[in-house]
Design a protein around this motif. Structure first.
Motif, PDB file in Angstrom:
ATOM      1  N   SER A 181       0.697  -1.316   0.115  1.00 55.66           N
ATOM      2  CA  SER A 181      -0.418  -0.122   0.043  1.00 55.66           C
ATOM      3  C   SER A 181       0.700   1.195  -0.186  1.00 55.66           C
ATOM      4  O   SER A 181       1.909   1.310   0.443  1.00 55.66           O
ATOM      5  CB  SER A 181      -1.108  -0.069   0.984  1.00 55.66           C
ATOM      6  N   GLY A 182       0.764   2.370  -0.297  1.00 57.74           N
ATOM      7  CA  GLY A 182       0.688   3.508  -0.344  1.00 57.74           C
ATOM      8  C   GLY A 182       0.862   4.056   1.071  1.00 57.74           C
ATOM      9  O   GLY A 182       0.085   3.695   1.851  1.00 57.74           O
ATOM     10  N   THR A 183       0.629   5.721   1.110  1.00 59.19           N
ATOM     11  CA  THR A 183       0.842   6.539   2.276  1.00 59.19           C
ATOM     12  C   THR A 183       0.322   7.309   2.169  1.00 59.19           C
ATOM     13  O   THR A 183       0.327   8.189   3.388  1.00 59.19           O
ATOM     14  CB  THR A 183       1.378   6.207   3.188  1.00 59.19           C
ATOM     15  N   ALA A 184      -0.422   7.770   1.224  1.00 54.79           N
ATOM     16  CA  ALA A 184      -0.830   9.484   1.023  1.00 54.79           C
ATOM     17  C   ALA A 184      -2.185   9.691   1.034  1.00 54.79           C
ATOM     18  O   ALA A 184      -2.975   8.860   2.331  1.00 54.79           O
ATOM     19  CB  ALA A 184      -1.370   9.267   0.029  1.00 54.79           C
ATOM     20  N   LYS A 185      -2.274  10.766   2.370  1.00 47.22           N
ATOM     21  CA  LYS A 185      -3.014  10.564   3.895  1.00 47.22           C
ATOM     22  C   LYS A 185      -3.795  12.126   4.607  1.00 47.22           C
ATOM     23  O   LYS A 185      -4.276  12.330   4.729  1.00 47.22           O
ATOM     24  CB  LYS A 185      -2.354   9.627   5.043  1.00 47.22           C
ATOM     25  N   SER A 186      -2.913  13.262   3.817  1.00 44.18           N
ATOM     26  CA  SER A 186      -4.033  13.786   5.002  1.00 44.18           C
ATOM     27  C   SER A 186      -3.204  15.918   3.510  1.00 44.18           C
ATOM     28  O   SER A 186      -2.454  15.658   2.555  1.00 44.18           O
ATOM     29  CB  SER A 186      -2.726  14.642   5.823  1.00 44.18           C
ATOM     30  N   LEU A 187      -4.263  16.149   3.900  1.00 44.59           N
ATOM     31  CA  LEU A 187      -5.031  17.554   1.993  1.00 44.59           C
ATOM     32  C   LEU A 187      -4.504  18.628   3.126  1.00 44.59           C
ATOM     33  O   LEU A 187      -5.673  18.707   4.070  1.00 44.59           O
ATOM     34  CB  LEU A 187      -5.564  17.054   1.827  1.00 44.59           C
ATOM     35  N   ALA A 188      -4.407  19.937   2.531  1.00 45.83           N
ATOM     36  CA  ALA A 188      -4.609  20.980   2.425  1.00 45.83           C
ATOM     37  C   ALA A 188      -4.212  22.012   1.256  1.00 45.83           C
ATOM     38  O   ALA A 188      -3.232  21.119   0.195  1.00 45.83           O
ATOM     39  CB  ALA A 188      -3.548  21.794   3.741  1.00 45.83           C
ATOM     40  N   TYR A 189      -5.142  23.188   1.202  1.00 48.91           N
ATOM     41  CA  TYR A 189      -5.571  23.467  -0.353  1.00 48.91           C
ATOM     42  C   TYR A 189      -5.527  24.856  -0.179  1.00 48.91           C
ATOM     43  O   TYR A 189      -5.826  25.552   0.994  1.00 48.91           O
ATOM     44  CB  TYR A 189      -6.445  22.718  -0.575  1.00 48.91           C
ATOM     45  N   LEU A 190      -4.733  25.305  -1.187  1.00 45.12           N
ATOM     46  CA  LEU A 190      -3.859  27.257  -1.131  1.00 45.12           C
ATOM     47  C   LEU A 190      -5.163  27.265  -2.130  1.00 45.12           C
ATOM     48  O   LEU A 190      -4.753  27.679  -3.408  1.00 45.12           O
ATOM     49  CB  LEU A 190      -2.854  27.279  -0.670  1.00 45.12           C
TER      50      LEU A 190
END
Length: 413
Positions: free
Chosen positions: A115-124
């Motif tokens: 598995s990958g581990t992409a997990k948290s997001l923030a948007y500008l």
């Protein structure tokens, strides 16, 4: 379902994080009750019940993460990570909160194991830049561009939270400061926690001299929170590695009315602290206000929800299967309820770091009016909604069945 959604006073979204990932959309009524409206495929893969950061075959909170589902401030778009294949999905948010999948793009980090581990997001929004945090590096933070129609484009930049001698650090959450000048990253481990024969993680690593050292970040090395300057094009300056104030500074949550202050939730220091962010990006932390840890150490206090008036902080205790409440008075934060709600039992198969049987509560979300708090209990296969009481306690008003162990992320409006 359609009739209920037409009468909704709000909406709530969660990702299933199943191998075939979906976002579940709930309608929220004025009394806090929720009803499922739709399940929309992300077009990407979650990790399922597998927990890649510890190698556990089945455990809640797969990525030791927060913020894997977010909404843009104008409520036009919803973004969700697909941790299994390191991709991000963008959705259009339409009438009655319904979702339409717009695009799916890989983050640029390769999946080298199960598995990958992409997990948290923030948007500008000013630059249309989406920041995607991964549990594992070396490129923990990857960037994407979002066009006016919600289409995604992977950018080449990558930024690490590793430091010399710590090439395997585990990050937890990414958040933008309210003035959008800084990107703040929390961490939990300086190296992944290995698993015992019974599947439970080990919080200590054996050193060459035979001694044991905690793998928790910021314990004791003062480098657990990383602050990046945001450049005019959305790229990031060099990271500033700073003292997070306690062991495993998992969750930074900015206050709504004091943009230079934020609360930190500590997974290993077992409490919260009020912190400040200076004009130069330097942070200062107050004392950690701990909960009662007689049930075992650590409590794994990780996720935070700050009330809209900045008076209450609700902290989720992964190890204790409940929520604590704190009150903010000026520059002082104090514990009000060790257990603001009763424990929600799981199926008895999962043990936290302290050895207690846990239902693995993870992401939470508080409604914009501050009246209701929603909490994931993945090992119990439940999403629970609470009414926030004047004294900071929580009374259950609703619940919904969700997939076992895998779900991540909550967002709503």
């Amino acid at each position: 379902m359609m009739e209920q959604s037409m009468q909704a006073s709000g909406h709530l979204y969660i990702q299933t994080n199943e191998v075939k990932n979906f976002v579940i959309h709930y309608a929220r009524a004025a009394d806090g009750s929720i009803s499922e409206v739709e399940r929309v495929s992300t077009g990407g893969a979650g990790s399922g019940v597998y927990k890649p950061i510890s190698g556990q075959e089945s455990a809640p909170n797969a990525f030791e993460a927060a913020g894997s589902v977010i909404l843009t401030a104008d409520k036009r778009f919803l973004f969700a990570t697909n941790g299994g294949d390191n991709s991000v999905s963008s959705f259009g948010v339409g009438e009655n909160g319904k979702l339409t999948l717009i695009d799916v793009k890989r983050t640029g980090n390769l999946v080298t194991g199960r598995s990958g581990t992409a997990k948290s997001l923030a948007y500008l929004p000013s630059t249309g830049t989406l920041y995607v945090l991964h549990s594992f590096g070396p490129d923990h933070v990857r960037l994407m561009s979002v066009d006016a129609d919600g289409k995604l484009k992977t950018r080449p930049e990558g930024y690490t939270v590793n430091v010399p001698g710590k090439p395997l650090r585990v990050s937890t959450m990414v958040v933008l400061s309210p003035d959008e000048r800084f990107l703040v990253v929390g961490t939990t481990f300086d190296e992944p926690a290995k698993a015992n024969p019974d599947g439970s993680p080990i919080l200590w690593a054996t050193q060459p001299d035979g001694s044991a050292k905690s793998v928790a970040s910021n314990a004791p090395d003062p480098d657990g929170i990383i602050v990046f300057h945001v450049q005019p094009d959305g790229s990031l300056g060099e990271g500033m590695f700073q003292d997070g104030g306690g062991g495993s500074p998992f969750y930074p949550a900015f206050l709504h009315h004091r943009p230079n202050q934020f609360v930190i939730g500590y997974a290993v220091a077992d409490g919260v602290a009020l912190a400040s962010l200076g004009e130069d990006g330097k942070i200062g932390t107050g004392p950690v206000v701990k909960i009662d840890t007689s049930a075992g150490l650590p409590s794994e206090l990780c996720w935070l929800a700050v009330s809209p008036d900045d008076q209450w902080v609700f902290a989720t205790n992964f190890g204790y299967s409940n929520i604590s409440s704190f009150r903010i008075d000026g520059d002082v934060i104090s514990l009000v309820h060790n257990a603001a709600c009763p424990k929600v039992p799981g199926d008895g198969t999962f043990r936290a770091l302290n050895g207690t049987v846990s239902s693995g509560p993870s992401d939470n979300w508080i409604s914009p009016d501050g009246r209701h708090l929603y909490q994931i209990y993945a090992n119990a296969s439940k999403l629970v909604g609470y009414a926030v009481q004047p004294d900071g306690s929580l009374s259950e008003v609703t619940s919904a069945q969700i997939p076992y162990n895998s779900p991540q992320g909550l967002a709503g409006f």
